[in-house]
Design a protein around this motif. Structure first.
Motif, PDB file in Angstrom:
ATOM      1  N   GLY A  39       0.804  -1.217   0.000  1.00 20.33           N
ATOM      2  CA  GLY A  39       0.000   0.000   0.000  1.00 20.33           C
ATOM      3  C   GLY A  39       0.837   1.268   0.000  1.00 20.33           C
ATOM      4  N   ILE A  40       2.077   1.179   0.479  1.00 20.33           N
ATOM      5  CA  ILE A  40       2.975   2.336   0.482  1.00 20.33           C
ATOM      6  C   ILE A  40       3.266   2.789  -0.954  1.00 20.33           C
ATOM      7  N   PHE A  41       3.335   1.845  -1.874  1.00 19.88           N
ATOM      8  CA  PHE A  41       3.696   2.150  -3.258  1.00 19.88           C
ATOM      9  C   PHE A  41       2.474   2.400  -4.140  1.00 19.88           C
ATOM     10  N   PHE A  42       1.267   2.258  -3.601  1.00 19.75           N
ATOM     11  CA  PHE A  42       0.064   2.310  -4.420  1.00 19.75           C
ATOM     12  C   PHE A  42      -0.066   3.650  -5.137  1.00 19.75           C
ATOM     13  N   THR A  43       0.013   4.741  -4.372  1.00 16.54           N
ATOM     14  CA  THR A  43      -0.145   6.065  -4.976  1.00 16.54           C
ATOM     15  C   THR A  43       1.015   6.394  -5.905  1.00 16.54           C
ATOM     16  N   GLU A  44       2.236   5.991  -5.530  1.00 15.61           N
ATOM     17  CA  GLU A  44       3.415   6.267  -6.356  1.00 15.61           C
ATOM     18  C   GLU A  44       3.331   5.550  -7.702  1.00 15.61           C
ATOM     19  N   LEU A  45       2.934   4.291  -7.686  1.00  5.93           N
ATOM     20  CA  LEU A  45       2.793   3.538  -8.930  1.00  5.93           C
ATOM     21  C   LEU A  45       1.648   4.079  -9.782  1.00  5.93           C
ATOM     22  N   GLN A  46       0.595   4.481  -9.114  1.00  2.00           N
ATOM     23  CA  GLN A  46      -0.541   5.052  -9.843  1.00  2.00           C
ATOM     24  C   GLN A  46      -0.144   6.330 -10.565  1.00  2.00           C
ATOM     25  N   ARG A  47       0.679   7.145  -9.902  1.00  2.60           N
ATOM     26  CA  ARG A  47       1.148   8.388 -10.513  1.00  2.60           C
ATOM     27  C   ARG A  47       2.175   8.116 -11.613  1.00  2.60           C
ATOM     28  N   GLU A  48       3.050   7.139 -11.397  1.00  2.00           N
ATOM     29  CA  GLU A  48       4.106   6.838 -12.353  1.00  2.00           C
ATOM     30  C   GLU A  48       3.555   6.340 -13.691  1.00  2.00           C
ATOM     31  N   PHE A  85     -13.261 -25.953   5.967  1.00  6.67           N
ATOM     32  CA  PHE A  85     -12.196 -24.989   6.231  1.00  6.67           C
ATOM     33  C   PHE A  85     -11.691 -24.355   4.942  1.00  6.67           C
ATOM     34  N   THR A  86     -11.417 -25.152   3.920  1.00 11.37           N
ATOM     35  CA  THR A  86     -10.829 -24.634   2.691  1.00 11.37           C
ATOM     36  C   THR A  86     -11.793 -23.721   1.947  1.00 11.37           C
ATOM     37  N   LEU A  87     -13.049 -24.137   1.820  1.00  9.84           N
ATOM     38  CA  LEU A  87     -14.019 -23.292   1.126  1.00  9.84           C
ATOM     39  C   LEU A  87     -14.279 -22.004   1.900  1.00  9.84           C
ATOM     40  N   GLY A  88     -14.346 -22.110   3.225  1.00  8.49           N
ATOM     41  CA  GLY A  88     -14.557 -20.905   4.025  1.00  8.49           C
ATOM     42  C   GLY A  88     -13.396 -19.938   3.942  1.00  8.49           C
ATOM     43  N   VAL A  89     -12.172 -20.452   3.984  1.00  5.26           N
ATOM     44  CA  VAL A  89     -11.001 -19.586   3.894  1.00  5.26           C
ATOM     45  C   VAL A  89     -10.895 -18.960   2.506  1.00  5.26           C
ATOM     46  N   THR A  90     -11.207 -19.736   1.465  1.00  2.29           N
ATOM     47  CA  THR A  90     -11.158 -19.185   0.115  1.00  2.29           C
ATOM     48  C   THR A  90     -12.116 -18.014  -0.045  1.00  2.29           C
ATOM     49  N   TRP A  91     -13.304 -18.135   0.516  1.00  9.21           N
ATOM     50  CA  TRP A  91     -14.275 -17.038   0.479  1.00  9.21           C
ATOM     51  C   TRP A  91     -13.829 -15.880   1.366  1.00  9.21           C
ATOM     52  N   MET A  92     -13.244 -16.216   2.519  1.00 11.89           N
ATOM     53  CA  MET A  92     -12.771 -15.183   3.452  1.00 11.89           C
ATOM     54  C   MET A  92     -11.685 -14.313   2.833  1.00 11.89           C
ATOM     55  N   ILE A  93     -10.798 -14.919   2.044  1.00 13.41           N
ATOM     56  CA  ILE A  93      -9.662 -14.192   1.487  1.00 13.41           C
ATOM     57  C   ILE A  93     -10.110 -13.129   0.491  1.00 13.41           C
ATOM     58  N   LEU A  94     -11.323 -13.239  -0.030  1.00 11.18           N
ATOM     59  CA  LEU A  94     -11.827 -12.190  -0.909  1.00 11.18           C
ATOM     60  C   LEU A  94     -11.932 -10.848  -0.194  1.00 11.18           C
ATOM     61  N   GLY A  95     -12.047 -10.877   1.134  1.00 10.47           N
ATOM     62  CA  GLY A  95     -12.154  -9.625   1.883  1.00 10.47           C
ATOM     63  C   GLY A  95     -11.023  -9.364   2.851  1.00 10.47           C
ATOM     64  N   PHE A  96     -10.290 -10.422   3.248  1.00  9.46           N
ATOM     65  CA  PHE A  96      -9.285 -10.269   4.301  1.00  9.46           C
ATOM     66  C   PHE A  96      -8.130  -9.341   3.918  1.00  9.46           C
ATOM     67  N   PRO A  97      -7.553  -9.384   2.712  1.00  8.46           N
ATOM     68  CA  PRO A  97      -6.389  -8.529   2.426  1.00  8.46           C
ATOM     69  C   PRO A  97      -6.730  -7.095   2.057  1.00  8.46           C
ATOM     70  N   LEU A  98      -8.004  -6.763   1.878  1.00  9.44           N
ATOM     71  CA  LEU A  98      -8.349  -5.430   1.380  1.00  9.44           C
ATOM     72  C   LEU A  98      -7.942  -4.300   2.326  1.00  9.44           C
ATOM     73  N   PRO A  99      -8.175  -4.393   3.647  1.00  8.62           N
ATOM     74  CA  PRO A  99      -7.722  -3.303   4.516  1.00  8.62           C
ATOM     75  C   PRO A  99      -6.214  -3.085   4.478  1.00  8.62           C
ATOM     76  N   GLN A 100      -5.440  -4.157   4.342  1.00  2.88           N
ATOM     77  CA  GLN A 100      -3.989  -4.011   4.314  1.00  2.88           C
ATOM     78  C   GLN A 100      -3.515  -3.336   3.029  1.00  2.88           C
ATOM     79  N   VAL A 101      -4.265  -3.483   1.937  1.00  2.00           N
ATOM     80  CA  VAL A 101      -3.892  -2.863   0.673  1.00  2.00           C
ATOM     81  C   VAL A 101      -4.369  -1.424   0.593  1.00  2.00           C
ATOM     82  N   PHE A 102      -5.577  -1.165   1.078  1.00  2.00           N
ATOM     83  CA  PHE A 102      -6.208   0.136   0.839  1.00  2.00           C
ATOM     84  C   PHE A 102      -6.246   1.045   2.059  1.00  2.00           C
ATOM     85  N   LEU A 103      -5.758   0.599   3.219  1.00  2.00           N
ATOM     86  CA  LEU A 103      -5.819   1.455   4.406  1.00  2.00           C
ATOM     87  C   LEU A 103      -4.951   2.699   4.242  1.00  2.00           C
ATOM     88  N   VAL A 104      -3.736   2.534   3.714  1.00  2.00           N
ATOM     89  CA  VAL A 104      -2.839   3.689   3.548  1.00  2.00           C
ATOM     90  C   VAL A 104      -3.388   4.686   2.545  1.00  2.00           C
TER      91      VAL A 104
END
Length: 420
Positions: A35-44, A193-212
């Motif tokens: 996420g630190i590089f998101f804005t920089e890459l978008q501008r570049e 477990f596998t099906l639940g985690v696969t569905w969970m991952i659709l939302g789990f990484p979003l705050p870490q990518v877009f919080l910054v």
């Protein structure tokens, strides 16, 4: 020269644990700084949110899907750790996941500093040199001696099928077996477990990518925005071992999967805070609460998988689980970027989307595990009656007829239930 074999939970086991901490910090902890590089890459590259989101999604998807270095590094340490530790396995997994917390804490700070000094291209060159330390971690992973290795818990026998003739059919069966689709089909606990985690991952990484970028868009300073991710990582350093200590207790083992589901539910509900306010103090509080649920998810993820799958099949089960995760990771950030592009960069919809996937996955896993446990409980009386066909009154009568006053010795049998 033959390589020396090590015994389980000996002195070298703790060296392997240290290598697992470092390897997970270098690999699994790295994507949080993207996420630190998101804005920089978008501008570049003059790209919109959806196009820029493909960068973190492809990186993280390949980290989980395999074929490249980072995936080989973290999966091998997790698998070997399961063989080196038996009695303290839950604690070992929790301590190893502290490496992820250290990575989440240090990677954003290092990335922010290097980005200002060297630009994003120079920063990536430095990152490449840092990743070479994974080679040292790999050299530490000595094999476990077969004579003292823990006996694998046998799962249910997979029904054999008559092989179809032909090379193509044989290759297909081999691929399905090595990708653990046989485990997915016959092990209901692993399937939930596998099906639940696969569905969970659709939302789990979003705050870490877009919080910054979310914080920066609402006027938060760049350094403070990067500090938010470090707060999450620093909190996890202390929270993950605590979660491992609690989950590692013997009387708590049967509830680990429910605690995991509850943590996923709390994680999804916590993300709704970002839809209400973008004040820096509010975001700090959000990061602290978010860290609690994230630490439990991180500490129990591999342990719950070890609970539902026997160790002799764990590496295959982990491989299939991470491959399915990678599909979710690949499409999740671009899907969120598409939402941003079509809502005038309204980040609230991203956090709503994250909460939806997490909450629904938690309800699915919790309900699925509960249903399987009830089904298992109903099946035990029938199995006991089938094992001892003599009715209880006849057993009592036969003891009275013999006139023996001795009591039968009470034997306790330990049964490991790995699937339903």
């Amino acid at each position: 020269m033959p390589q020396a074999l090590e015994r389980t939970e000996g002195c070298w086991a703790w060296v392997v644990l240290l290598a697992a901490v470092v390897a997970q910090g270098l690999t699994l902890g790295f994507p949080t700084c993207i996420g630190i590089f998101f804005t920089e890459l978008q501008r570049e590259f003059q790209a919109n949110n959806s196009e820029t989101s493909w960068f973190p999604s492809i990186l993280t998807a390949m980290l989980h899907a395999g074929g490249l270095g980072l995936c080989f590094s973290f999966q091998s340490t997790i698998t070997v750790l399961g063989f080196y530790f038996t009695r303290r396995r839950a604690l070992a997994n929790a301590v190893a996941s502290v490496g992820v917390s250290l990575g989440i804490t240090l990677w954003p700070l290092l990335a922010r500093h290097l980005l200002e000094e060297l630009g994003w291209r120079g920063t990536f060159l430095v990152f490449g040199g840092v990743f070479l330390h994974c080679c040292v971690c790999g050299a530490i992973l000595r094999p476990v001696a077969p004579s003292v290795a823990p006996a694998p818990r046998k799962g249910p026998a997979v029904p054999s099928k008559t092989p179809a003739p032909g090379c193509l059919a044989a290759c297909g069966r081999a691929v399905l077996r090595h990708l653990a689709f046989d485990i997915l089909w016959h092990n209901a606990g692993y399937r939930v477990f596998t099906l639940g985690v696969t569905w969970m991952i659709l939302g789990f990484p979003l705050p870490q990518v877009f919080l910054v970028p979310f914080a920066m868009r609402h006027g938060v300073d760049e350094h403070k925005a990067a500090l938010l991710i470090s707060i999450i990582g620093f909190s996890n350093i202390f929270l993950r071992p605590m979660a491992g200590l609690v989950a590692g207790r013997q009387n708590f083992a049967r509830y680990r999967k429910y605690l995991f589901s509850l943590a996923v539910l709390l994680n999804g509900l916590t993300n709704l805070v970002c839809t209400v306010s973008a004040n820096f103090r509010v975001l700090v509080g959000y990061c602290l609460v978010y860290s609690v649920s994230m630490s439990v998810v991180g500490a129990l993820f591999f342990q719950v998988l070890m609970d539902v799958v026997p160790m002799d099949r764990f590496s295959r089960a982990l491989g299939l689980c991470t491959i399915l995760e990678s599909i979710s990771i690949l499409i999740s950030p671009p899907m969120a970027g598409f939402v941003l592009d079509n809502t005038d960069s309204n980040f609230s919809y991203v956090f709503y989307m994250s909460s939806f996937f997490l909450v629904s996955a938690a309800l699915f896993m919790g309900g699925g595990f509960c249903a399987l446990q009830k089904k298992e409980g109903q099946g035990r009386p029938a199995e006991a009656e089938a094992a001892d066909p003599e009715p209880a009154p006849l057993r009592a009568l036969s003891r009275e007829d013999t006139g023996s006053s001795e009591k039968r010795p009470c034997t306790e049998e330990i049964m490991y239930v790995t699937s339903v």
